[in-house]
Scaffold this motif. Structure first.
Motif, PDB file in Angstrom:
ATOM      1  N   LEU A  15       0.885  -1.098  -0.199  1.00 38.80           N
ATOM      2  CA  LEU A  15       0.194   0.066   0.027  1.00 38.80           C
ATOM      3  C   LEU A  15       1.025   1.086   0.007  1.00 38.80           C
ATOM      4  N   SER A  16      -0.092   2.859  -0.819  1.00 36.74           N
ATOM      5  CA  SER A  16       0.807   3.758  -0.100  1.00 36.74           C
ATOM      6  C   SER A  16       1.403   3.659   0.892  1.00 36.74           C
ATOM      7  N   GLY A  17       2.574   4.276   1.794  1.00 37.02           N
ATOM      8  CA  GLY A  17       2.971   4.132   2.664  1.00 37.02           C
ATOM      9  C   GLY A  17       3.535   3.253   3.370  1.00 37.02           C
ATOM     10  N   GLY A  19       5.614   1.624   3.349  1.00 34.86           N
ATOM     11  CA  GLY A  19       7.375   1.982   3.751  1.00 34.86           C
ATOM     12  C   GLY A  19       7.833   1.290   2.095  1.00 34.86           C
ATOM     13  N   LYS A  20       7.772   1.140   1.158  1.00 35.98           N
ATOM     14  CA  LYS A  20       8.545   0.765  -0.132  1.00 35.98           C
ATOM     15  C   LYS A  20       8.904   1.225  -0.461  1.00 35.98           C
ATOM     16  N   SER A  21       9.375   2.903  -0.359  1.00 38.45           N
ATOM     17  CA  SER A  21      10.183   3.686  -0.847  1.00 38.45           C
ATOM     18  C   SER A  21      11.196   3.994   0.538  1.00 38.45           C
ATOM     19  N   VAL A  46       8.758   7.385 -11.659  1.00 40.36           N
ATOM     20  CA  VAL A  46       8.772   6.321 -12.505  1.00 40.36           C
ATOM     21  C   VAL A  46       6.909   6.977 -13.681  1.00 40.36           C
ATOM     22  N   ARG A  47       6.090   7.381 -12.382  1.00 37.55           N
ATOM     23  CA  ARG A  47       5.131   8.240 -13.033  1.00 37.55           C
ATOM     24  C   ARG A  47       5.599   9.892 -13.829  1.00 37.55           C
ATOM     25  N   GLU A  48       6.524  10.022 -13.311  1.00 33.66           N
ATOM     26  CA  GLU A  48       6.489  10.965 -13.823  1.00 33.66           C
ATOM     27  C   GLU A  48       7.725  11.550 -14.982  1.00 33.66           C
ATOM     28  N   ASP A  60      -4.096   1.021 -16.466  1.00 33.85           N
ATOM     29  CA  ASP A  60      -2.926   2.272 -16.839  1.00 33.85           C
ATOM     30  C   ASP A  60      -1.910   1.472 -15.416  1.00 33.85           C
ATOM     31  N   ARG A  61      -2.664   0.434 -14.795  1.00 31.25           N
ATOM     32  CA  ARG A  61      -1.075   0.584 -13.515  1.00 31.25           C
ATOM     33  C   ARG A  61      -0.737  -0.337 -14.349  1.00 31.25           C
ATOM     34  N   ASP A  62      -1.858  -1.684 -14.932  1.00 36.94           N
ATOM     35  CA  ASP A  62      -1.283  -3.030 -15.675  1.00 36.94           C
ATOM     36  C   ASP A  62       0.014  -2.410 -16.653  1.00 36.94           C
ATOM     37  N   THR A  63      -0.380  -1.310 -17.083  1.00 35.98           N
ATOM     38  CA  THR A  63       0.541  -0.860 -17.870  1.00 35.98           C
ATOM     39  C   THR A  63       1.883   0.159 -17.310  1.00 35.98           C
ATOM     40  N   ASN A  64       1.549   0.271 -16.256  1.00 37.55           N
ATOM     41  CA  ASN A  64       3.077   1.161 -15.741  1.00 37.55           C
ATOM     42  C   ASN A  64       3.278  -0.498 -15.217  1.00 37.55           C
ATOM     43  N   VAL A  65       3.264  -1.106 -14.386  1.00 34.27           N
ATOM     44  CA  VAL A  65       4.704  -2.274 -13.941  1.00 34.27           C
ATOM     45  C   VAL A  65       4.894  -2.775 -15.367  1.00 34.27           C
ATOM     46  N   ALA A  86       6.982   0.038  -6.353  1.00 32.43           N
ATOM     47  CA  ALA A  86       5.248   0.353  -7.223  1.00 32.43           C
ATOM     48  C   ALA A  86       4.347  -0.325  -6.035  1.00 32.43           C
ATOM     49  N   ILE A  87       3.204   0.231  -5.425  1.00 32.49           N
ATOM     50  CA  ILE A  87       2.292  -1.048  -5.971  1.00 32.49           C
ATOM     51  C   ILE A  87       1.910  -1.855  -6.073  1.00 32.49           C
ATOM     52  N   SER A  88       1.770  -1.543  -7.402  1.00 28.72           N
ATOM     53  CA  SER A  88       2.036  -2.868  -8.107  1.00 28.72           C
ATOM     54  C   SER A  88       0.450  -3.885  -7.649  1.00 28.72           C
ATOM     55  N   PRO A  89      -0.544  -3.670  -7.721  1.00 24.80           N
ATOM     56  CA  PRO A  89      -1.783  -3.724  -6.710  1.00 24.80           C
ATOM     57  C   PRO A  89      -2.389  -5.542  -7.554  1.00 24.80           C
ATOM     58  N   VAL A 121       1.277   9.708   4.786  1.00 19.74           N
ATOM     59  CA  VAL A 121       2.839  10.343   4.377  1.00 19.74           C
ATOM     60  C   VAL A 121       2.700  10.842   3.601  1.00 19.74           C
ATOM     61  N   LYS A 122       1.955  11.242   2.422  1.00 22.17           N
ATOM     62  CA  LYS A 122       1.788  12.204   1.815  1.00 22.17           C
ATOM     63  C   LYS A 122       0.070  12.909   2.035  1.00 22.17           C
ATOM     64  N   GLY A 123      -0.413  13.250   2.644  1.00 21.58           N
ATOM     65  CA  GLY A 123      -1.502  13.227   3.044  1.00 21.58           C
ATOM     66  C   GLY A 123      -2.624  12.551   1.797  1.00 21.58           C
ATOM     67  N   LEU A 124      -2.375  11.915   1.483  1.00 21.36           N
ATOM     68  CA  LEU A 124      -3.311  11.266   0.427  1.00 21.36           C
ATOM     69  C   LEU A 124      -4.586  10.455   0.914  1.00 21.36           C
ATOM     70  N   TYR A 125      -4.688   9.503   2.065  1.00 21.48           N
ATOM     71  CA  TYR A 125      -4.958   8.774   2.387  1.00 21.48           C
ATOM     72  C   TYR A 125      -6.993   9.838   2.959  1.00 21.48           C
ATOM     73  N   PRO A 134     -10.487   9.455  -6.193  1.00 21.36           N
ATOM     74  CA  PRO A 134     -11.225   8.242  -6.794  1.00 21.36           C
ATOM     75  C   PRO A 134     -10.087   7.197  -7.092  1.00 21.36           C
ATOM     76  N   HIS A 135     -10.329   5.347  -6.608  1.00 25.89           N
ATOM     77  CA  HIS A 135      -9.584   4.743  -7.262  1.00 25.89           C
ATOM     78  C   HIS A 135      -8.261   5.048  -6.545  1.00 25.89           C
ATOM     79  N   PHE A 136      -8.689   4.953  -4.872  1.00 29.06           N
ATOM     80  CA  PHE A 136      -7.303   5.079  -4.054  1.00 29.06           C
ATOM     81  C   PHE A 136      -7.271   3.450  -3.521  1.00 29.06           C
TER      82      PHE A 136
HETATM   83  N1  LIG Z   1      -5.606   6.351  -6.449  1.00 27.44           N
HETATM   84  C1  LIG Z   1      -4.072   6.119  -6.095  1.00 27.44           C
HETATM   85  N2  LIG Z   1      -4.037   4.737  -5.339  1.00 27.44           N
HETATM   86  C2  LIG Z   1      -2.935   4.894  -5.524  1.00 27.44           C
HETATM   87  N3  LIG Z   1      -1.574   5.593  -5.571  1.00 27.44           N
HETATM   88  C3  LIG Z   1      -2.332   6.639  -5.911  1.00 27.44           C
HETATM   89  C4  LIG Z   1      -3.305   7.334  -6.466  1.00 27.44           C
HETATM   90  N4  LIG Z   1      -2.851   9.055  -6.589  1.00 27.44           N
HETATM   91  C5  LIG Z   1      -1.935   8.889  -6.472  1.00 27.44           C
HETATM   92  N5  LIG Z   1      -1.034   7.722  -6.081  1.00 27.44           N
HETATM   93  C6  LIG Z   1       0.551   8.695  -5.511  1.00 27.44           C
HETATM   94  O1  LIG Z   1       0.662   7.182  -6.762  1.00 27.44           O
HETATM   95  C7  LIG Z   1       1.664   6.905  -6.503  1.00 27.44           C
HETATM   96  C8  LIG Z   1       1.930   4.898  -6.749  1.00 27.44           C
HETATM   97  O2  LIG Z   1       2.089   4.916  -7.457  1.00 27.44           O
HETATM   98  P1  LIG Z   1       2.597   3.746  -8.388  1.00 27.44           P
HETATM   99  O3  LIG Z   1       3.291   3.770  -9.501  1.00 27.44           O
HETATM  100  O4  LIG Z   1       3.403   3.061  -7.607  1.00 27.44           O
HETATM  101  O5  LIG Z   1       1.416   2.786  -8.373  1.00 27.44           O
HETATM  102  S1  LIG Z   1       0.659   1.909  -9.371  1.00 27.44           S
HETATM  103  O6  LIG Z   1       1.897   0.651  -8.596  1.00 27.44           O
HETATM  104  O7  LIG Z   1       0.726   1.506 -11.218  1.00 27.44           O
HETATM  105  O8  LIG Z   1      -0.854   0.968  -8.168  1.00 27.44           O
HETATM  106  C9  LIG Z   1       1.197   6.634  -4.223  1.00 27.44           C
HETATM  107  O9  LIG Z   1       3.010   7.063  -4.313  1.00 27.44           O
HETATM  108  P2  LIG Z   1       3.459   6.228  -3.146  1.00 27.44           P
HETATM  109  O10 LIG Z   1       3.160   6.161  -1.545  1.00 27.44           O
HETATM  110  O11 LIG Z   1       4.570   6.311  -2.928  1.00 27.44           O
HETATM  111  O12 LIG Z   1       3.063   4.464  -3.180  1.00 27.44           O
HETATM  112  C10 LIG Z   1       0.602   8.224  -3.956  1.00 27.44           C
HETATM  113  O13 LIG Z   1       1.689   8.598  -4.005  1.00 27.44           O
END
Ligand SMILES: Nc1ncnc2c1ncn2[C@@H]1O[C@H](COP(=O)(O)OS(=O)(=O)O)[C@@H](OP(=O)(O)O)[C@H]1O
Ligand SMILES: Nc1ncnc2c1ncn2[C@@H]1O[C@H](COP(=O)(O)OP(=O)(O)O)[C@@H](O)[C@H]1O
Length: 182
Positions: A15-17, A19-21, A46-48, A60-65, A86-89, A121-125, A134-136
């Motif tokens: 999951l995001s946060g 501890g992967k990075s 990678v996403r940048e 899109d996630r699968d393409t990224n992975v 990468a989350i690679s869910p 960590v990033k205030g995203l949750y 959406p789609h978090f």
């Molecule tokens: N909808 C949604 N879901 C999950 N994460 C989100 C989303 N939107 C933005 N982010 C930010 O993007 C980082 C995840 O990118 P990844 O390339 O690792 O994701 S994936 O493998 O393609 O699923 C992730 O970074 P990490 O916190 O380092 O995991 C988030 O900061």
């Protein structure tokens, strides 16, 4: 180059946060300090660049992975130790790409949703729980945990140092190397 000179891939998923990075970058610094040829493919970077413009749908996630795996494979085949963060869910996609990579090990960086939400960590949750993103992953999108990872790290129960010790042991051992290359 002989096959024995191939590198390896350590794939951090979670999951995001979780501890992967933190762990992948600490391992990167330690391997670099030891003079290893090492590269880090981190989800955010990678996403940048490589995956600029992709979103967070399953496609899109699968393409990224798959893009990350393609680059990891090129590097590993030239003797580089590649760390992927990468989350690679999606389990089926992870399994597919990992099975095609040389000497690949899956590292499950695991902390419960309650803990990563608390860390935020990033205030995203906070924003995701408020419905602003959406789609978090873990909130409104799936995360499929690995079934038999090479390492399962509970980062809510173990210190960064304890986790790092385990990933370093994996990175410097023959475990995870394909039998033919051992
Ligand atoms: N909808 C949604 N879901 C999950 N994460 C989100 C989303 N939107 C933005 N982010 C930010 O993007 C980082 C995840 O990118 P990844 O390339 O690792 O994701 S994936 O493998 O393609 O699923 C992730 O970074 P990490 O916190 O380092 O995991 C988030 O900061
Ligand atoms: N054992 C641990 N391993 C990794 N990170 C940890 C651990 N314990 C606490 N943390 C903290 O959790 C957060 C993880 O953030 P980050 O590495 O950016 O996660 P991710 O890359 O999975 O999104 C950091 O603030 C880190 O200090």
């Amino acid at each position: 180059m002989s096959r024995a000179a191939e590198g390896r891939v350590l794939w951090f998923t979670g999951l995001s946060g979780a501890g992967k990075s933190t762990l992948a970058s600490a391992l990167y610094r330690e391997l670099e300090r030891r003079g290893e040829r090492v590269e880090l493919l981190d989800g955010d970077a990678v996403r940048e660049n490589l995956s600029k413009g992709l979103g967070f749908s399953k496609a899109d996630r699968d393409t990224n992975v798959r893009r990350i795996a393609f680059v990891a494979g090129l590097l590993a085949r030239h003797g580089v130790t590649v760390l992927v963060s990468a989350i690679s869910p999606y389990r089926d996609t992870r399994d597919a790409v990992l099975s095609e990579l040389p000497n690949a090990s899956e590292i499950f960086v695991d902390a419960p949703l309650s803990v990563v939400t608390e860390r935020d960590v990033k205030g995203l949750y906070l924003r995701a729980l408020a419905g602003e993103i959406p789609h978090f992953t873990g909130v409104s999108d799936p995360y499929e945990a690995p079934l038999s990872p090479a390492l399962h790290l509970r980062t809510d129960q173990q210190s960064i140092e304890a986790c790092l010790e385990q990933v370093l042991a994996l990175a410097t051992s023959e475990v995870g190397r394909d039998a033919a290359y051992a």
